[in-house]
Write a protein that holds these residues in place. Structure first.
Motif, mmCIF file in Angstrom:
data_model
loop_
_atom_site.group_PDB
_atom_site.id
_atom_site.type_symbol
_atom_site.label_atom_id
_atom_site.label_comp_id
_atom_site.label_asym_id
_atom_site.label_seq_id
_atom_site.Cartn_x
_atom_site.Cartn_y
_atom_site.Cartn_z
ATOM 1 N N UNK A 55 0.842 -1.195 0.000
ATOM 2 C CA UNK A 55 0.000 0.000 0.000
ATOM 3 C C UNK A 55 0.877 1.243 0.000
ATOM 4 N N UNK A 56 0.243 2.368 -0.233
ATOM 5 C CA UNK A 56 0.957 3.644 -0.318
ATOM 6 C C UNK A 56 0.265 4.664 0.574
ATOM 7 N N UNK A 57 1.054 5.376 1.369
ATOM 8 C CA UNK A 57 0.569 6.455 2.217
ATOM 9 C C UNK A 57 1.368 7.708 1.897
ATOM 10 N N UNK A 58 0.677 8.755 1.482
ATOM 11 C CA UNK A 58 1.329 10.040 1.194
ATOM 12 C C UNK A 58 2.536 9.875 0.262
ATOM 13 N N UNK A 59 2.409 9.009 -0.737
ATOM 14 C CA UNK A 59 3.462 8.817 -1.724
ATOM 15 C C UNK A 59 4.542 7.818 -1.329
ATOM 16 N N UNK A 60 4.483 7.301 -0.099
ATOM 17 C CA UNK A 60 5.473 6.345 0.411
ATOM 18 C C UNK A 60 4.873 4.945 0.364
ATOM 19 N N UNK A 82 5.046 14.842 9.440
ATOM 20 C CA UNK A 82 5.118 16.295 9.546
ATOM 21 C C UNK A 82 3.763 16.896 9.206
ATOM 22 N N UNK A 83 3.259 17.728 10.108
ATOM 23 C CA UNK A 83 1.932 18.319 9.970
ATOM 24 C C UNK A 83 2.041 19.842 9.904
ATOM 25 N N UNK A 105 5.953 13.782 23.928
ATOM 26 C CA UNK A 105 6.664 14.548 22.893
ATOM 27 C C UNK A 105 6.173 14.247 21.482
ATOM 28 N N UNK A 106 4.877 14.002 21.320
ATOM 29 C CA UNK A 106 4.325 13.746 19.998
ATOM 30 C C UNK A 106 4.388 12.300 19.544
ATOM 31 N N UNK A 107 4.885 11.400 20.399
ATOM 32 C CA UNK A 107 4.981 9.986 20.054
ATOM 33 C C UNK A 107 3.719 9.261 20.483
ATOM 34 N N UNK A 108 3.360 8.220 19.750
ATOM 35 C CA UNK A 108 2.254 7.349 20.125
ATOM 36 C C UNK A 108 2.486 5.981 19.506
ATOM 37 N N UNK A 120 4.771 19.004 14.329
ATOM 38 C CA UNK A 120 4.527 20.166 13.476
ATOM 39 C C UNK A 120 5.709 20.401 12.533
ATOM 40 N N UNK A 121 5.403 20.760 11.304
ATOM 41 C CA UNK A 121 6.444 21.020 10.304
ATOM 42 C C UNK A 121 7.371 22.149 10.723
ATOM 43 N N UNK A 122 6.886 23.022 11.588
ATOM 44 C CA UNK A 122 7.669 24.176 12.023
ATOM 45 C C UNK A 122 8.714 23.812 13.081
ATOM 46 N N UNK A 123 8.642 22.624 13.658
ATOM 47 C CA UNK A 123 9.534 22.254 14.756
ATOM 48 C C UNK A 123 11.027 22.363 14.403
ATOM 49 N N UNK A 124 11.494 21.877 13.254
ATOM 50 C CA UNK A 124 12.930 22.022 12.946
ATOM 51 C C UNK A 124 13.378 23.491 12.921
#
Length: 162
Positions: A55-60, A82-83, A105-108, A120-124
């Motif tokens: 299967x493919x998710x978001x192009x991966x 990344x959101x 820390x965003x893990x699940x 969030x995409x802004x984190x880096x």
């Protein structure tokens, strides 16, 4: 003729690879089922049961194998998503953690035990600020969260009271 993906994550499930694939397809909007192969009479799995689901998710592209109970997932491998918006974080967090286990820390962990990081995409950008105090404040705030909150991280970066 489409080019074969160079590196493909390959998941080992006990006997629910197809269920997992269907779950992931329901979570990510940009997804599709590619192929499902079944065990034959000579295979180690029950004849007619799913052997590998592609299967493919978001192009991966991903592969899921029904390989039996021998191996389990660990946090040593996770998938970071990344959101761009808090709405996207909230939606993915809710869907992926349903039946699973929220972390820090965003893990699940999802219902199959696979680890995800919903970030969030802004984190880096926040973590690479040239002022060393900014990443420190952001990290301190991040360590207090399960699901990440973009506004709180931005406030921490700006040095604003929360």
């Amino acid at each position: 003729m489409s080019k074969v993906q160079k590196i493909t994550p390959f998941f080992w499930f006990n006997d629910n690879a197809e269920q997992a694939m269907e779950f992931y397809l329901s979570v990510f909007e940009n997804s599709k089922k590619l192929n499902v192969n079944y065990y034959g009479a000579g295979g180690p799995g029950p004849e007619g049961s799913v052997m590998v689901a592609a299967f493919e998710l978001e192009g991966q592209q991903f592969l899921a194998l029904n390989g039996g109970p021998r191996f389990q997932f660990t946090e040593a491998i996770s998938f970071a998503v990344n959101c761009d918006t808090q709405g996207e974080i909230d939606e993915l967090w809710e869907k992926l953690s349903a039946g699973g286990e929220p972390g820090q820390c965003g893990w699940l962990k999802d219902q199959f035990g696979l680890s995800w990081q919903i970030v969030p995409s802004i984190l880096p950008e926040l973590m690479s600020d040239p002022d060393p105090a900014v990443p420190g404040r952001v990290m301190q705030e991040l360590m207090q969260m399960a699901k990440l909150d973009i506004a709180r991280l931005q406030q921490a970066a700006a040095g604003e009271s929360l």
